[in-house]
Design a protein around this motif. Structure first.
Motif, PDB file in Angstrom:
ATOM      1  N   TYR A   1       6.815   4.719 -10.974  1.00  0.00           N
ATOM      2  CA  TYR A   1       6.163   3.445 -11.288  1.00  0.00           C
ATOM      3  C   TYR A   1       6.842   2.697 -12.441  1.00  0.00           C
ATOM      4  CZ  TYR A   1       2.062   4.459  -8.354  1.00  0.00           C
ATOM      5  OH  TYR A   1       1.210   4.700  -7.303  1.00  0.00           O
TER       6      TYR A   1
ATOM      7  N   ASP B   1       8.614  -0.514 -11.371  1.00  0.00           N
ATOM      8  CA  ASP B   1       7.719  -1.637 -11.065  1.00  0.00           C
ATOM      9  C   ASP B   1       7.110  -2.221 -12.336  1.00  0.00           C
ATOM     10  OD1 ASP B   1       7.952  -1.439  -8.192  1.00  0.00           O
ATOM     11  OD2 ASP B   1       6.764   0.388  -8.362  1.00  0.00           O
TER      12      ASP B   1
ATOM     13  N   GLU C   1       9.642  -4.305 -14.080  1.00  0.00           N
ATOM     14  CA  GLU C   1       9.834  -5.614 -13.457  1.00  0.00           C
ATOM     15  C   GLU C   1       8.768  -6.602 -13.931  1.00  0.00           C
ATOM     16  OE1 GLU C   1      12.178  -6.771 -11.429  1.00  0.00           O
ATOM     17  OE2 GLU C   1      13.314  -4.894 -11.599  1.00  0.00           O
ATOM     18  N   TYR C   2       7.538  -6.151 -13.984  1.00  0.00           N
ATOM     19  CA  TYR C   2       6.453  -7.021 -14.460  1.00  0.00           C
ATOM     20  C   TYR C   2       6.678  -7.411 -15.914  1.00  0.00           C
ATOM     21  CZ  TYR C   2       3.431  -6.399 -10.350  1.00  0.00           C
ATOM     22  OH  TYR C   2       2.906  -6.436  -9.084  1.00  0.00           O
TER      23      TYR C   2
ATOM     24  N   LEU D   1       6.800  -9.328  -6.130  1.00  0.00           N
ATOM     25  CA  LEU D   1       6.488  -7.961  -6.590  1.00  0.00           C
ATOM     26  C   LEU D   1       5.196  -7.453  -5.968  1.00  0.00           C
ATOM     27  CD1 LEU D   1       7.374  -8.096 -10.411  1.00  0.00           C
ATOM     28  CD2 LEU D   1       8.579  -6.856  -8.605  1.00  0.00           C
TER      29      LEU D   1
ATOM     30  N   SER E   1       5.310  -5.570  -2.675  1.00  0.00           N
ATOM     31  CA  SER E   1       5.701  -4.147  -2.649  1.00  0.00           C
ATOM     32  C   SER E   1       4.642  -3.251  -3.281  1.00  0.00           C
ATOM     33  CB  SER E   1       7.042  -3.954  -3.355  1.00  0.00           C
ATOM     34  OG  SER E   1       6.944  -4.361  -4.717  1.00  0.00           O
TER      35      SER E   1
ATOM     36  N   THR F   1      -0.638  -5.305  -8.221  1.00  0.00           N
ATOM     37  CA  THR F   1      -0.826  -5.130  -9.666  1.00  0.00           C
ATOM     38  C   THR F   1      -2.094  -4.340  -9.960  1.00  0.00           C
ATOM     39  OG1 THR F   1       0.195  -7.308  -9.987  1.00  0.00           O
ATOM     40  CG2 THR F   1      -0.945  -6.339 -11.876  1.00  0.00           C
TER      41      THR F   1
ATOM     42  N   LEU G   1      -1.514  -0.753  -9.128  1.00  0.00           N
ATOM     43  CA  LEU G   1      -0.638  -0.145 -10.129  1.00  0.00           C
ATOM     44  C   LEU G   1      -1.426   0.212 -11.389  1.00  0.00           C
ATOM     45  CD1 LEU G   1       2.209   0.634 -11.056  1.00  0.00           C
ATOM     46  CD2 LEU G   1       2.532  -1.726 -11.832  1.00  0.00           C
TER      47      LEU G   1
END
Length: 316
Positions: A87, A90, A93-94, A118, A121, A124, A127
């Protein structure tokens, strides 16, 4: 007058001889008492050494089970950290997009478009939820490992003079946690009254309870070998009787041969094959409980198995 004087001298001589004899006997008695005190001190030191030696043997017995109990939380800690590692890309990236927006490298419209990509995939919200769940699981695993290690260290650390007030429930809980891997093989029932406070060496009392429980487990396992359909059961109770706490460990194992039941607390007496036991397990139990002003007994149950009863004075 002459006769009176002779009688007085005879009485004085007899009194002097008696005092001399009494002084001689008192001197011998004092010397014997000193010798006895030294021997008692030696015996006490030897008893402590025997308890510590038996404790080390018990630690060897516990080691495999404790390792297994530590491996379980370690397994899901490793798994969760692997997932968290996946994770991080990801999450990164955020964070990068957020920094670009803050530094005005992109406008709000571009930021929204990139976030949407994003989101295709990984959501949020998913995640955030997954990271929270993973964090909670890792925290729980670390706490579990910490508790297992703390219990083991508390048991293993020599505390000869560590006399304190301890609750029966705490003794039972800590002992069963140390033996968790072995007790999984049985149906265990615990029934303990609250606020049963006794005074003593907590580590040694746990040692005694471990020895009793290990014997009960071994008895049940032996019966299981001869009868595969056998369901092993173990009941641990603690209640108050007058000014005494009564702890009982009741199993439905193979019981004890009536011809040897009177010898089970004898030092070095063992029914196990050579090399499988020290013969000191129940002898150590007897010594520990006696040192706490208590009594320990064992008897076969009418239906099956045996009951070990420990009686220890409560704190007034």
């Amino acid at each position: 007058m002459q006769n009176y004087y002779k009688a007085y001298m005879r009485e004085k001589q007899a009194r002097d001889e008696l005092e001399e004899l009494l002084e001689e006997k008192t001197s011998k008695l004092y010397a014997l008492n000193l010798e006895l005190e030294k021997k008692i001190e030696i015996l006490q030191k030897q008893q402590v050494a025997v308890v510590e030696s038996e404790k080390m043997a018990t630690l060897g017995t516990l080691s495999a089970g404790v390792a297994h109990e530590i491996n379980n939380p370690l397994a899901y800690l490793t798994c969760n950290l692997d997932t968290l590692s996946e994770y991080t890309h990801d999450i990164g990236e955020y964070l990068i997009l957020s920094l670009k927006l803050i530094s005005k490298d992109i406008n709000i419209s571009e930021f929204t478009d990139e976030i949407a990509k994003l989101q295709s995939s990984i959501s949020t919200s998913d995640l955030i939820q997954d990271v929270n769940d993973i964090t909670d699981d890792c925290k729980e695993g670390c706490e579990r490992i910490s508790k297992i290690v703390a219990n083991l260290l508390d048991f293993a650390k020599p505390k000869i003079e560590a006399i304190a007030e301890v609750e029966a429930q705490e003794l039972i809980d800590q002992t069963t946690q140390l033996l968790e891997n072995k007790l999984k093989q049985l149906r265990v029932t615990i029934d303990c009254e609250s606020e049963l406070i006794i005074k003593g060496n907590k580590s040694n009392l746990i040692q005694a309870l471990i020895n009793i429980l290990v014997n009960a487990v071994q008895s049940c396992n032996s019966k299981k070998i001869t009868d595969p359909t056998f369901i092993p059961k173990l009941t641990i109770t603690a209640k108050q009787e007058g000014q005494t706490a009564v702890l009982e460990v009741i199993d439905n194992g193979q019981g004890i041969d009536t011809t040897i039941i009177s010898r089970v607390f004898d030092p070095f007496y063992s029914t196990k094959p050579l090399g499988k036991g020290t013969g000191m397990g129940l002898a150590v139990v007897y010594g520990i409980i006696s040192n706490h002003g208590g009594l320990v007994s064992i008897e076969n149950n009418p239906d099956a198995g045996a009951t070990v009863s420990v009686k220890i004075p409560l704190v007034n």
